[in-house]
Design a protein around this motif. Structure first.
Motif, PDB file in Angstrom:
ATOM      1  N   SER A  61       0.802  -1.230   0.000  1.00 27.63           N
ATOM      2  CA  SER A  61       0.000   0.000   0.000  1.00 27.63           C
ATOM      3  C   SER A  61       0.829   1.272   0.000  1.00 27.63           C
ATOM      4  N   ARG A  62       2.144   1.152  -0.010  1.00 29.50           N
ATOM      5  CA  ARG A  62       2.997   2.341  -0.025  1.00 29.50           C
ATOM      6  C   ARG A  62       3.581   2.532  -1.420  1.00 29.50           C
ATOM      7  N   MET A  63       3.364   3.697  -2.019  1.00 27.57           N
ATOM      8  CA  MET A  63       3.832   3.942  -3.385  1.00 27.57           C
ATOM      9  C   MET A  63       5.339   3.773  -3.508  1.00 27.57           C
ATOM     10  N   GLY A  64       6.059   4.221  -2.501  1.00 23.01           N
ATOM     11  CA  GLY A  64       7.512   4.186  -2.575  1.00 23.01           C
ATOM     12  C   GLY A  64       8.102   2.797  -2.590  1.00 23.01           C
ATOM     13  N   GLU A  65       7.272   1.763  -2.349  1.00 24.76           N
ATOM     14  CA  GLU A  65       7.773   0.387  -2.328  1.00 24.76           C
ATOM     15  C   GLU A  65       7.859  -0.223  -3.722  1.00 24.76           C
ATOM     16  N   PHE A  66       7.266   0.425  -4.723  1.00 27.82           N
ATOM     17  CA  PHE A  66       7.200  -0.166  -6.051  1.00 27.82           C
ATOM     18  C   PHE A  66       8.336   0.352  -6.923  1.00 27.82           C
TER      19      PHE A  66
ATOM     20  N   VAL B  51      -5.425   4.744  -3.598  1.00 29.07           N
ATOM     21  CA  VAL B  51      -4.236   5.010  -4.404  1.00 29.07           C
ATOM     22  C   VAL B  51      -3.871   6.488  -4.337  1.00 29.07           C
ATOM     23  N   ASN B  52      -4.861   7.371  -4.343  1.00 31.64           N
ATOM     24  CA  ASN B  52      -4.567   8.805  -4.233  1.00 31.64           C
ATOM     25  C   ASN B  52      -3.971   9.137  -2.873  1.00 31.64           C
ATOM     26  N   ARG B  53      -4.509   8.515  -1.827  1.00 31.67           N
ATOM     27  CA  ARG B  53      -3.972   8.756  -0.489  1.00 31.67           C
ATOM     28  C   ARG B  53      -2.547   8.227  -0.369  1.00 31.67           C
ATOM     29  N   ALA B  54      -2.281   7.094  -1.027  1.00 32.32           N
ATOM     30  CA  ALA B  54      -0.919   6.538  -1.008  1.00 32.32           C
ATOM     31  C   ALA B  54       0.068   7.509  -1.655  1.00 32.32           C
ATOM     32  N   PHE B  55      -0.351   8.151  -2.730  1.00 36.38           N
ATOM     33  CA  PHE B  55       0.522   9.129  -3.389  1.00 36.38           C
ATOM     34  C   PHE B  55       0.706  10.374  -2.520  1.00 36.38           C
ATOM     35  N   ILE B  56      -0.362  10.828  -1.879  1.00 33.90           N
ATOM     36  CA  ILE B  56      -0.252  11.971  -0.960  1.00 33.90           C
ATOM     37  C   ILE B  56       0.743  11.651   0.145  1.00 33.90           C
ATOM     38  N   ASN B  57       0.645  10.463   0.705  1.00 32.73           N
ATOM     39  CA  ASN B  57       1.576  10.054   1.767  1.00 32.73           C
ATOM     40  C   ASN B  57       3.015  10.089   1.274  1.00 32.73           C
ATOM     41  N   TRP B  58       3.221   9.613   0.042  1.00 35.03           N
ATOM     42  CA  TRP B  58       4.585   9.598  -0.511  1.00 35.03           C
ATOM     43  C   TRP B  58       5.102  11.027  -0.703  1.00 35.03           C
ATOM     44  N   MET B  59       4.283  11.877  -1.245  1.00 34.27           N
ATOM     45  CA  MET B  59       4.694  13.270  -1.468  1.00 34.27           C
ATOM     46  C   MET B  59       4.984  13.974  -0.146  1.00 34.27           C
ATOM     47  N   GLU B  60       4.260  13.632   0.892  1.00 37.70           N
ATOM     48  CA  GLU B  60       4.437  14.288   2.184  1.00 37.70           C
ATOM     49  C   GLU B  60       5.444  13.565   3.079  1.00 37.70           C
ATOM     50  N   GLY B  61       6.068  12.543   2.542  1.00 37.29           N
ATOM     51  CA  GLY B  61       7.098  11.824   3.293  1.00 37.29           C
ATOM     52  C   GLY B  61       6.579  10.982   4.426  1.00 37.29           C
ATOM     53  N   LYS B  62       5.322  10.562   4.332  1.00 36.42           N
ATOM     54  CA  LYS B  62       4.726   9.738   5.385  1.00 36.42           C
ATOM     55  C   LYS B  62       4.846   8.265   5.000  1.00 36.42           C
ATOM     56  N   ASN B  63       5.592   7.540   5.796  1.00 36.03           N
ATOM     57  CA  ASN B  63       5.783   6.113   5.530  1.00 36.03           C
ATOM     58  C   ASN B  63       4.697   5.322   6.249  1.00 36.03           C
ATOM     59  N   GLN B  64       3.481   5.418   5.744  1.00 40.11           N
ATOM     60  CA  GLN B  64       2.358   4.735   6.376  1.00 40.11           C
ATOM     61  C   GLN B  64       1.411   4.208   5.321  1.00 40.11           C
ATOM     62  N   ARG B  65       0.594   3.254   5.725  1.00 36.44           N
ATOM     63  CA  ARG B  65      -0.356   2.653   4.794  1.00 36.44           C
ATOM     64  C   ARG B  65      -1.451   3.647   4.449  1.00 36.44           C
ATOM     65  N   ALA B  66      -2.031   3.437   3.283  1.00 41.34           N
ATOM     66  CA  ALA B  66      -3.040   4.370   2.774  1.00 41.34           C
ATOM     67  C   ALA B  66      -4.449   3.977   3.181  1.00 41.34           C
ATOM     68  N   TYR B  67      -4.571   2.955   4.022  1.00 39.75           N
ATOM     69  CA  TYR B  67      -5.880   2.550   4.518  1.00 39.75           C
ATOM     70  C   TYR B  67      -5.711   2.105   5.961  1.00 39.75           C
TER      71      TYR B  67
END
Length: 635
Positions: free
Chosen positions: A507-512, A618-634
């Motif tokens: 669920s983390r964009m940065g993992e792909f 998926v949008n929340r996962a991208f927001i988390n990545w942009m904001e540097g939050k290493n957390q799940r999107a759900y």
């Protein structure tokens, strides 16, 4: 998959349709159900490494006697640990009152877990703490037998916040913000409503005997109606099994058929599992006699033994998870086996083109062990090409062919070797973060002396590539030591570009690594503004109803071809100082659908989510990545 990801819980359900004495007489043991439950769980242990649990319910128990039993474990061998705990109860009986082990009714009256309704669960935690409280089955208790509820499932809901709000509006105050709690309490609420409604109805009709009313409630309960009301606003992928205290039971499947559920029933037993081969093995049932629970339907087993399959939500376009076929489910399922081989065959044209059809100087191998079946398919495809090549060389000639040339043509064969060997013991040794990078490099070992130094191309098949870290830190380093001029990493799955939100821990964009490649290409080509634009669109849609949200993250990949992203992935995963050229080949989406025509759930690859909540995730996962939050999107 060369790198492990957490995924897919497993469910096992058994309803014995005869008295325990029947199984004692026919099969020689009153523990027939428990023995079968153990087999079903062991045959699905690939689906749960974080814990397991078992629950049973006894039918028609006198008041004052315990009728619900549950035990959960987080031991490394959780299934064995649970059944050792249960078996000890019967070992004590065998030791102290040996004759009682042949008395099914005595066992039911006196020993826990001797019930006619049995449920097992294998847990893979996608989020939250791994604790005994997180292990299924979950129990909602009440002094009214009909209001007791036990559930276990393979599921994840995307709209937990929305579901929690609905519980608050019903007047409840859940103790935890998790989809398991919301599901349990939502079903529990409408179970309470059904029981109370029936009680009031029978009172109005002039029935004053509360004991008799309790029996009438058990007989009259509309399980499908409870499920329809409970699941009305669920957004997610799920297979959920439930047992009511008096003995009614159900197994429900989400409207898109995302998560799997198979069942078999005859006059002795009803059984449901997450994987078909478990039923085949445990009960010796032919493939064709096992059915799938239809999407949006629940298999309902009444206390009376009546079995029906009833719709609780209108089915939508079926999007059964394709990852089930590529990787998660065991390949012992005949259909999955054929599909995985077909995935391998469909890769042949790309692979042969990449190695310039130079069979003599190419070695074919795979990364253990889940890619093995697809590898067989790829080798079959290579052998088919070789036969065609031989036929053309030998038949389509105007001049006479020499004996030497005939021998050369006929001797052509695919060079198939096992080169990557996983050192399981070494992997369990890795615990210190400071040493992890160095130690991970040695998780795989290799077979030396099979590669012609500087002239051979090595083709290495994996079933999917998520992060690429194991390839970079271990496999490619070890393979490069063998001296090939080129290493071609082949994935039987397409590029994993988007997070899952239906029960798999991705669920983390940065993992792909595919996402990393696309971002790298955007920055290199001066299109970094697409990142900011996508972020703004994702933020703007975050407060919209999920039905109005679209997947804005697709814009990250839009400027580039699949080949461009594959080429960049090859650069990303290639370790420094690698001598061999590294290339990466991915399965195409079209070929995936051709190989798995009944499992078109491809949101990991395409971004086309089967439920509205997927786009929010998926949008929340991208927001988390942009904001540097290493957390799940759900949640």
């Amino acid at each position: 998959m060369s790198e492990q990801i957490k995924h897919e819980c497993g469910v096992a359900f058994i309803r014995l349709l005869k008295p325990l004495s029947y199984y004692q007489q026919k099969y020689g043991t009153a523990l027939y159900g428990l023995n079968k439950l153990y087999l079903l769980m062991e045959k699905q242990h690939n689906r749960g490494q974080d814990g397991a649990g078992v629950a049973t319910i006894k039918l028609d128990v006198e008041p004052g006697k315990r009728y619900i039993s549950r035990h959960r474990s987080m031991a490394s061998n959780a299934v064995a640990d649970i059944f050792e705990y249960i078996q000890k109860k019967f070992a004590d009986v065998e030791k102290e009152q040996p004759g009682k082990m042949q008395d099914a009714e005595w066992l039911k009256d006196n020993i826990s877990f001797t019930g006619e309704v049995l449920m097992g669960h294998l847990r893979y935690g996608t989020h939250g703490k791994n604790s005994i409280e997180s292990c299924h089955p979950f129990l909602r208790q009440n002094n009214w037998m009909t209001r007791n509820l036990v559930i276990a499932g393979n599921f994840n809901m995307t709209n937990v916040d929305e579901l929690l709000q609905q519980l608050y509006e019903l007047g409840q105050h859940p103790k935890e913000k998790a989809d398991t709690v919301t599901v349990l309490e939502k079903i529990g609420h409408f179970l309470d409503t059904e029981v109370q409604g029936l009680f009031d109805q029978f009172k109005r009709e002039g029935n004053d005997d509360n004991i008799e009313i309790s029996k009438m409630i058990a007989d009259s309960m509309d399980v499908a109606k409870i499920l329809r009301k409970s699941a009305k606003n669920w957004d997610g992928g799920y297979t959920i099994a439930g047992i009511l205290g008096h003995g009614d039971a159900f197994v429900m499947r989400d409207p898109a058929g995302i998560r799997p559920a198979f069942y078999y029933c005859d006059d002795e037993v009803v059984v449901v599992t997450s994987e078909r081969p478990a039923i085949q093995t445990a009960f010796n049932i032919p493939f064709e006699k096992i059915q799938e629970i239809k999407p949006g339907h629940a298999l309902i087993v009444k206390k009376s033994g009546l079995v029906t399959e009833e719709m609780f939500r209108e089915p939508i376009e079926k999007k059964s998870c394709s990852f089930e076929r590529i990787y998660f489910s065991r390949g012992s399922d005949a259909a999955i086996y054929r599909e995985r081989k077909h995935l391998g065959r469909l890769l042949c044209s790309q692979v042969l083109q990449e190695v310039n059809h130079d069979i003599q100087n190419t070695v074919f191998s795979y990364i253990p062990n889940t890619a093995e079946i697809a590898f067989y398919g790829m080798v079959e495809g290579v052998n088919k090409y070789i036969k065609q090549y031989q036929r053309e060389r030998l038949l389509n000639r105007d001049d006479k062919i020499s004996d030497e040339e005939i021998s050369e043509v006929l001797s052509l064969a695919a060079r198939v070797e096992k080169l990557a060997i996983k050192d399981v013991k070494l992997r369990t040794f890795i615990t210190q973060d400071a040493d992890r990078g160095e130690m991970v490099a040695h998780v795989y070992d290799s077979t030396y002396g099979l590669i012609k130094n500087g002239s051979d191309t090595l083709v290495l098949l994996d079933d999917s590539i998520v992060r690429g870290t194991t390839l970079k830190q271990s496999i490619l380093k070890i393979m490069d030591r063998l001296g090939p001029k080129k290493i071609v990493i082949v994935s039987s799955a397409p590029q994993i570009r988007y997070p899952d939100c239906y029960g798999i821990d991705m669920s983390r964009m940065g993992e792909f690594v595919a996402f990393e490649a696309a971002v790298s290409l955007l920055r290199e080509s001066g299109q970094e503004d697409i990142l900011a634009e996508t972020y703004q669109k994702c933020k703007a849609s975050s407060n919209l109803p999920k039905e109005q949200v679209e997947n804005h993250v697709k814009a990250i990949y839009a400027p580039f071809t699949d080949q461009q992203i594959s080429d960049r992935i090859a650069k990303i995963i290639t370790p420094a100082n690698t001598s061999a050229e590294v290339q990466v080949i991915y399965q195409t989406l079209d070929n995936l659908h051709q190989a798995c025509p009944n499992h078109l759930g491809d949101w990991y690859f395409s971004g086309n989510y089967p439920t509205p909540g997927g786009n929010k995730v998926v949008n929340r996962a991208f927001i988390n990545w942009m904001e540097g939050k290493n957390q799940r999107a759900y949640m």
